[in-house]
Design an enzyme around this catalytic site. Sequence first.
Site, PDB file in Angstrom:
ATOM      1  N   ASP A  20       0.988  -1.165   0.058  1.00 58.79           N
ATOM      2  CA  ASP A  20       0.422  -0.069   0.330  1.00 58.79           C
ATOM      3  C   ASP A  20       1.152   1.319   0.106  1.00 58.79           C
ATOM      4  O   ASP A  20       1.790   1.002   0.953  1.00 58.79           O
ATOM      5  CB  ASP A  20      -0.931  -0.158   1.240  1.00 58.79           C
ATOM      6  N   ASP A  65     -15.536  -3.938  -1.624  1.00 68.10           N
ATOM      7  CA  ASP A  65     -15.051  -3.165   0.150  1.00 68.10           C
ATOM      8  C   ASP A  65     -16.911  -3.470   0.586  1.00 68.10           C
ATOM      9  O   ASP A  65     -17.483  -2.902   0.514  1.00 68.10           O
ATOM     10  CB  ASP A  65     -13.632  -1.692  -0.672  1.00 68.10           C
TER      11      ASP A  65
END
Length: 239
Positions: A8, A131
């Site tokens: 990330d 998500d």
Amino acid sequence: MKIIPAIDLQNGEAVRLYKGDYDKKTVYSKNPLEIAQKFERMGATDLHLVDLDGAKIGQTRNLELVRKIKDETRLKIEIGGGIRDFDTVRMYLEQIGVERVILGTAAVEKPDFLKELLIKYGPSRIVVGVDIREGFVSTSGWLEKTSLPYLSFLKKLERIGVKTTIITDISKDGTLTGPNFKLYDEISKENSLNVIISGGVKDNSDIQRATRSDFYGIIVGKAYYEGKINLEKEFRNAN
């Protein structure tokens, strides 16, 4: 099953969030390229990149870093975060040459845009990240919870022509408590999408569980960075 290590990106660094909270961030490296190269030496074939800055504001912010990782490794890269217009998709797929782009917010808010991309690039290069928070789809870097039930949304994606989804249970992400296999098993039974598990992987047993259930892939992040998992062993077993 694909075992996909994750990096990330935020402000050019490799970080991890806790349950998607931008205020609960751990910096693991100031040189993400070195991490990517280490994954490659360990036997990884794929790499999952997320531009957290892009996910939050809707514009790419770590573009040159992604280009550098692509140029200096042989990893098959999938990238998500802030990909909400055609120019960004074209830049990643055609100019930088990543293998797959991941649409999240854009897939929810602009289904016609998603359809166009599927027609132009094909479903192998356009992946949708779904998500989930408390049974509903979240967008904008997990900051906005919609009123869209996740199973309804997945059915819609299937009708549009999506083949592969990355499913993240936000409540599990970064917690090292194990994936929500009940959720993933339910999703697999309800549709024919390729499911990539994301969020909560704690150790090697989670990868073995996912393999037995024949999921398409599993993404590993914090468990590696915290020394909880032997990725090199899993890459050897997978190959």
